[in-house]
Design an enzyme around this catalytic site. Structure first.
Site, PDB file in Angstrom:
ATOM      1  N   CYS A   1      46.624  61.161  39.740  1.00 13.28           N
ATOM      2  CA  CYS A   1      47.244  60.586  41.191  1.00 13.28           C
ATOM      3  C   CYS A   1      47.450  61.854  42.240  1.00 13.28           C
ATOM      4  O   CYS A   1      46.991  61.578  43.191  1.00 13.28           O
ATOM      5  CB  CYS A   1      48.717  60.236  40.566  1.00 13.28           C
ATOM      6  SG  CYS A   1      48.672  58.594  39.531  1.00 13.28           S
TER       7      CYS A   1
ATOM      8  N   HIS B   1      54.201  61.590  46.042  1.00 16.10           N
ATOM      9  CA  HIS B   1      53.285  62.144  44.823  1.00 16.10           C
ATOM     10  C   HIS B   1      52.776  63.327  45.166  1.00 16.10           C
ATOM     11  O   HIS B   1      51.932  63.925  44.565  1.00 16.10           O
ATOM     12  CB  HIS B   1      52.452  61.203  44.085  1.00 16.10           C
ATOM     13  CG  HIS B   1      52.683  61.890  42.553  1.00 16.10           C
ATOM     14  ND1 HIS B   1      51.913  61.233  41.239  1.00 16.10           N
ATOM     15  CD2 HIS B   1      53.622  62.590  41.906  1.00 16.10           C
ATOM     16  CE1 HIS B   1      52.411  61.860  40.302  1.00 16.10           C
ATOM     17  NE2 HIS B   1      53.033  62.646  40.461  1.00 16.10           N
TER      18      HIS B   1
HETATM   19 CA   LIG Z   1      46.645  57.230  39.553  1.00 20.52          CA
END
Ligand SMILES: [Ca+2]
Ligand SMILES: [Ca+2]
Length: 466
Positions: A72, A126
């Site tokens: 991610c 993130h």
């Molecule tokens: Ca991901």
């Protein structure tokens, strides 16, 4: 009179400096789906119907060789900066350690803000969870969503969870120039409805921006299909195939809502709409997820780097086109800057690893401008994809498997061998070893660049190269 002339002159300077392309500037909407496998859409062989996404693919270019980073965090930083995540210290997911992009990184939303765009992130960030590294510190005018991984929704469901040690995760919101504030706890309940909130905020933003007429960048980063698995109750038993089918159905519905919002606002023709995944599908232990013909998600095999990728820009990018040319998430930043006539804003004081793919997307160039992809897992280089070949320096078979290092790198032809099981070096008794030299050229060039511009460490306060 003198005053009026002076006023008019200052206005013209303002428009020349701020919004030279404003009238023609297309809006940009990037919908990012988490942990989405190449084979999770029907048009690429998926078992669950995805009519809205399949229709969208037919209205633009569907890229069957769209390459992302392995997790991610790195894919998100690649999209934001056009730089290899290893350079910006964002090469892996970390838990509880300092991480994220240094404020010094010049992001896509910063570039677009500087070009006169309104910018919003709704969804998962993130890329840093402390003040100074939040979305509104990195170019977004506003945001609503989660700072870190969707894994955090599960924290409070574990019986030993201690919020004195790790704070209860929250859904946050913020505006540029102000500290972000908590909205509500992020847990297994709010996990089910966060994507609907993301979509509703995105729809409202599209509607408001269409009225003002100023160009905008919407980055809608859905939390699906990431664990913990949960979905809006409206999709309970949507397909009769289990929770994964319900979630895929919800993703397709949510993408359709954004397509409708652009149509209803009358701005679909002037909007570049990008839809992609951020890494391959998890296929173990969750009852679904397909990487199509590609081997093993979350590894250095194709299933870990090839995911869904498509882009629509009516009357500019050929509708119904399908390309197997190599394109990387890294390429969006320089490509979008070029499509907008804003290439002059791409930084020159640091390496940019993304390449300009604007001529390729517009059909002025048949071939992509990219011949290779470097496949990192964390800070280790696992493989190099070059043309149709894949050269593995290290291998793992799944996220939980041990790392193996062959004496001579393993070579596959991924065009003719998507499952990566016909090893060419052994088979050809080294006739294919010339492919090592092609890899060597790429690695020599990147290595020299990393000596000149040393990689930034995770969480490092970095303020620039000399
Ligand atoms: Ca991901
Ligand atoms: Ca910045």
């Amino acid at each position: 009179m003198k005053f009026i002339l002076k006023f008019l002159a200052s206005l013209s300077i303002f428009f020349a400096g701020c919004c030279a392309y404003a009238e023609d500037s297309p809006n940009i909407v990037y919908i990012l789906v988490d942990n989405w496998g190449w084979g999770d859409i029907r048009i690429q062989g998926g078992s669950i119907p995805t009519p809205r996404i399949d229709a969208l693919a037919g209205e633009g270019m569907r890229m069957t060789n769209f390459n992302v980073e392995n997790q991610c965090v790195p894919t998100r930083s690649a999209i934001m900066t056009g730089r290899l995540p290893i350079r910006s210290g964002t090469h892996r997911v970390t838990y509880g350690l300092p991480y994220g992009m240094a404020p010094w990184e010049y992001t896509l939303p910063e570039l677009l803000s500087d070009a006169g765009y309104q910018t919003a992130l709704f969804g998962k960030w993130h890329l840093g969870d402390v003040e100074g590294r939040l979305p509104t510190d990195q170019g977004f005018d506003q945001w609503y969503g989660i700072k870190n991984t969707t894994d955090e929704a599960g924290y409070s469901s574990t019986p030993q969870f201690d919020p004195e040690v790790v704070p209860q995760p929250y859904i946050w919101q913020g505006k540029k120039g102000q500290p972000s504030t908590k909205v509500k706890p992020f847990d297994l309940d709010s996990r089910k409805t966060i994507d609907r909130e993301i979509v509703e905020r995105s729809e409202a933003f599209i509607g408001e921006q269409a009225k003002t007429g100023s160009p905008f960048f919407l980055y809608m980063a859905l939390t699906q299909i990431h664990p913990p698995l949960g979905h809006n109750p409206e999709f309970d038993n949507a397909t009769g195939t289990g929770i994964y089918g319900d979630i895929i159905t919800e993703v397709d519905y949510n993408v359709g809502r954004i397509v409708d919002a652009l149509n209803n606002a009358g701005i679909a023709d002037n909007t570049i709409l990008i839809l992609s995944g951020d890494n391959g599908a998890v296929t173990e232990g969750i009852g679904g997820g397909s990487n199509g013909p590609w081997r093993a998600g979350f590894t250095g095999y194709e299933g870990g780097l090839r995911t869904v990728g498509m882009v629509r820009w009516p009357n500019k990018i050929a509708a119904g086109s399908v390309s197997d040319e190599i394109f990387a998430a890294l390429d969006w930043m320089p490509t979008l800057a070029n499509l907008l006539g804003e290439a002059g804003r791409i930084p020159t004081d640091r390496p940019i690893d993304g390449v300009d793919q604007s001529a390729f997307l517009l059909g002025d160039q048949e071939k992509s401008s990219r011949e290779h992809v470097l496949v990192y897992i964390g800070d280790e280089l696992f493989a190099v994809k070059w043309r149709t070949f894949k050269i593995h320096l290290k291998t793992i078979e799944s996220l939980w498997a041990p790392i193996q290092t062959p004496v001579f790198p393993i070579v596959y032809d991924v065009r003719n061998d998507p499952g990566e099981d016909n090893e060419l070096i052994k088979e050809s008794l080294f006739a294919y070893s010339w492919v090592y030299a092609a890899m060597g050229k790429v690695l020599t060039e990147k290595g020299a660049s990393m000596v000149e511009y040393p990689n930034i460490k995770p969480g490092q306060d970095f303020e620039g190269y000399e």
